[in-house]
Design an enzyme around this catalytic site. Sequence first.
Site, PDB file in Angstrom:
ATOM      1  N   ASN A  38      29.731  44.747  22.758  1.00 42.77           N
ATOM      2  CA  ASN A  38      30.495  45.634  23.625  1.00 42.77           C
ATOM      3  C   ASN A  38      31.598  46.236  22.754  1.00 42.77           C
ATOM      4  OD1 ASN A  38      32.153  46.820  25.466  1.00 42.77           O
ATOM      5  ND2 ASN A  38      32.286  45.052  26.843  1.00 42.77           N
TER       6      ASN A  38
ATOM      7  N   ARG B 290      26.476  47.420  25.309  1.00 46.21           N
ATOM      8  CA  ARG B 290      27.029  48.051  26.503  1.00 46.21           C
ATOM      9  C   ARG B 290      27.370  49.495  26.126  1.00 46.21           C
ATOM     10  NH1 ARG B 290      33.002  47.838  28.768  1.00 46.21           N
ATOM     11  NH2 ARG B 290      32.629  48.902  30.735  1.00 46.21           N
TER      12      ARG B 290
ATOM     13  N   HIS C 133      31.224  50.219  36.105  1.00 46.32           N
ATOM     14  CA  HIS C 133      31.109  48.784  36.439  1.00 46.32           C
ATOM     15  C   HIS C 133      29.725  48.465  36.995  1.00 46.32           C
ATOM     16  CE1 HIS C 133      35.739  48.468  37.345  1.00 46.32           C
ATOM     17  NE2 HIS C 133      35.473  48.247  36.065  1.00 46.32           N
TER      18      HIS C 133
ATOM     19  N   GLY D 240      40.497  47.324  35.713  1.00 38.70           N
ATOM     20  CA  GLY D 240      39.823  48.439  36.381  1.00 38.70           C
ATOM     21  C   GLY D 240      39.256  47.902  37.689  1.00 38.70           C
TER      22      GLY D 240
ATOM     23  N   ARG E  99      46.006  52.532  36.477  1.00 44.59           N
ATOM     24  CA  ARG E  99      45.440  53.830  36.904  1.00 44.59           C
ATOM     25  C   ARG E  99      45.766  54.115  38.369  1.00 44.59           C
ATOM     26  NH1 ARG E  99      39.442  52.543  35.000  1.00 44.59           N
ATOM     27  NH2 ARG E  99      40.209  50.861  33.671  1.00 44.59           N
TER      28      ARG E  99
ATOM     29  N   ASP F 177      49.883  43.197  35.328  1.00 46.41           N
ATOM     30  CA  ASP F 177      49.207  41.910  35.416  1.00 46.41           C
ATOM     31  C   ASP F 177      49.438  41.297  36.796  1.00 46.41           C
ATOM     32  OD1 ASP F 177      48.814  38.988  35.221  1.00 46.41           O
ATOM     33  OD2 ASP F 177      48.370  39.472  33.131  1.00 46.41           O
TER      34      ASP F 177
ATOM     35  N   GLU G  43      28.584  40.323  32.852  1.00 46.79           N
ATOM     36  CA  GLU G  43      27.911  41.530  32.370  1.00 46.79           C
ATOM     37  C   GLU G  43      27.076  41.236  31.126  1.00 46.79           C
ATOM     38  OE1 GLU G  43      31.881  43.011  33.058  1.00 46.79           O
ATOM     39  OE2 GLU G  43      31.018  45.013  33.201  1.00 46.79           O
TER      40      GLU G  43
HETATM   41  P1  AMP Z   1      39.785  41.735  34.173  1.00 42.95           P
HETATM   42  O1  AMP Z   1      40.083  43.174  33.830  1.00 42.95           O
HETATM   43  O2  AMP Z   1      38.565  41.580  35.028  1.00 42.95           O
HETATM   44  O3  AMP Z   1      39.812  40.816  32.975  1.00 42.95           O
HETATM   45  O4  AMP Z   1      41.011  41.234  35.106  1.00 42.95           O
HETATM   46  C1  AMP Z   1      42.333  41.225  34.649  1.00 42.95           C
HETATM   47  C2  AMP Z   1      43.246  41.001  35.863  1.00 42.95           C
HETATM   48  O5  AMP Z   1      42.914  39.747  36.487  1.00 42.95           O
HETATM   49  C3  AMP Z   1      44.721  40.928  35.510  1.00 42.95           C
HETATM   50  O6  AMP Z   1      45.468  41.706  36.435  1.00 42.95           O
HETATM   51  C4  AMP Z   1      45.062  39.455  35.694  1.00 42.95           C
HETATM   52  O7  AMP Z   1      46.399  39.274  36.071  1.00 42.95           O
HETATM   53  C5  AMP Z   1      44.124  39.109  36.840  1.00 42.95           C
HETATM   54  N1  AMP Z   1      43.982  37.638  36.941  1.00 42.95           N
HETATM   55  C6  AMP Z   1      43.371  36.782  36.080  1.00 42.95           C
HETATM   56  N2  AMP Z   1      43.537  35.488  36.503  1.00 42.95           N
HETATM   57  C7  AMP Z   1      44.258  35.544  37.653  1.00 42.95           C
HETATM   58  C8  AMP Z   1      44.775  34.566  38.568  1.00 42.95           C
HETATM   59  N3  AMP Z   1      44.579  33.262  38.366  1.00 42.95           N
HETATM   60  N4  AMP Z   1      45.479  34.993  39.636  1.00 42.95           N
HETATM   61  C9  AMP Z   1      45.696  36.316  39.834  1.00 42.95           C
HETATM   62  N5  AMP Z   1      45.240  37.292  39.020  1.00 42.95           N
HETATM   63  C10 AMP Z   1      44.537  36.917  37.943  1.00 42.95           C
END
Ligand code: AMP
Length: 399
Positions: free
Chosen positions: A9, A88, A177, A209, A238, A280, A382
């Site tokens: 990826n 990917r 996605h 995303g 975004r 986050d 994925e």
């Molecule tokens: P991804 O792009 O799928 O890797 O997701 C990233 C997002 O997941 C970020 O906003 C992280 O803060 C959120 N995330 C990961 N672990 C947790 C958790 N235990 N509680 C709340 N949000 C989480």
Amino acid sequence: MKNNILVINCGSSSVKFSLINVLTSQVLVAGIAEQLTSEQASITIKQKDNKQQSRLISPYDHLVAINFFVDTLNQLQLTSTINAIGHRVVHGGETYSAPALITKEVKQEINRLSTLAPLHNPANLLGIEATEQALGDLPQVAVFDTSFHQSMPKKAFLYALPYHLYEAHDIRKYGFHGTSHYFVANRAADLLNKPIKACNLISAHLGNGCSVTAIREGKSVDTSLGFTPLEGLMMGTRTGNIDPSIVFHLVEKLGYSLAQVNDLFNKESGLKGISMLSNDCRELEDAAKNGHEHAQLALDMFCYRAAKMIASFSVCFSRLDSLIFTGGIGENSSYIRKNIVEQLSLLNLQLNNEANLAMRFGKSGNIADSTSLSCWVIPTDEEAVIATQTNQLVIKETL
Ligand code: AMP
């Protein structure tokens, strides 16, 4: 027998690798090279026994990173176990509704489609070419993020713009996605003990995303990401849906350049823009608990907009089997899931609070009450889809 697929990826400044055994779905070795093109470029490699090594690489480009990973596989005597390489690729346009064995023509098409995904397709192509150099003659397959959504009908994928912009310039909703929605839909079918062709599902991929997809009889019939991955839900940085006239206002009245608007919508908006704190979700949940008003507002907007999109997709069905949550937020945040599900009681959704709290860190299960429509938390994978589809295509092509 060669049962391993190397999944790659490749992004503009990172490459993720996994060597996956397609019989056991086990990840044998995984790696990530980050901050490529900068002097901080590094690569981290993790083996299945959790042994991990990280080091800086130089010169810091994609080919060096891929060569480093291949050297590691050589040292582990794993290179000869690779059957094929799956990549990917973000944009397959209308050309690809399924994975494609990579040929000169396929590479030309991925390159042509770079006009629709200028940040992603050139990086994906770079990964393909670097892998060709590093691993010679092994078959390579492209698995496209857009493919799963090629089943959308015209009424769902067209914008209400003059039709010639679609015909002459390919302006339409493509959706992204797709590999994730495909994976969780198939997993939900297993969990519901129904053939995927009999499943009506709404899947919500919520991470940095975010997208929601309506899946009727196993096929995507509508999705929230659009011509680019900017449309639809509020995301980490975004905007998601906004009134397009805001662009004219920003440029004509507030003096923004188009490049600044692009940055504003893609990098400074969403959770980050409203909270003025972070993109986050974990950090925002902690801040909201401690009374940070903008963090709370950002989370409330995120959930309201996600619930609204999910509810709007109910028009795609006369019957619904399940709502699915996946992605970093969907898989882990019981707070966000609760907030969204509580706004969906008209879809006959009622949460089981205990189950909701338990579903995190890779656990999969139904978080709905026994009288409710089912609601599954399903960790996405994925890489597993790319490995399986690559293997299937290579076997088919070589029979
Ligand atoms: P991804 O792009 O799928 O890797 O997701 C990233 C997002 O997941 C970020 O906003 C992280 O803060 C959120 N995330 C990961 N672990 C947790 C958790 N235990 N509680 C709340 N949000 C989480």
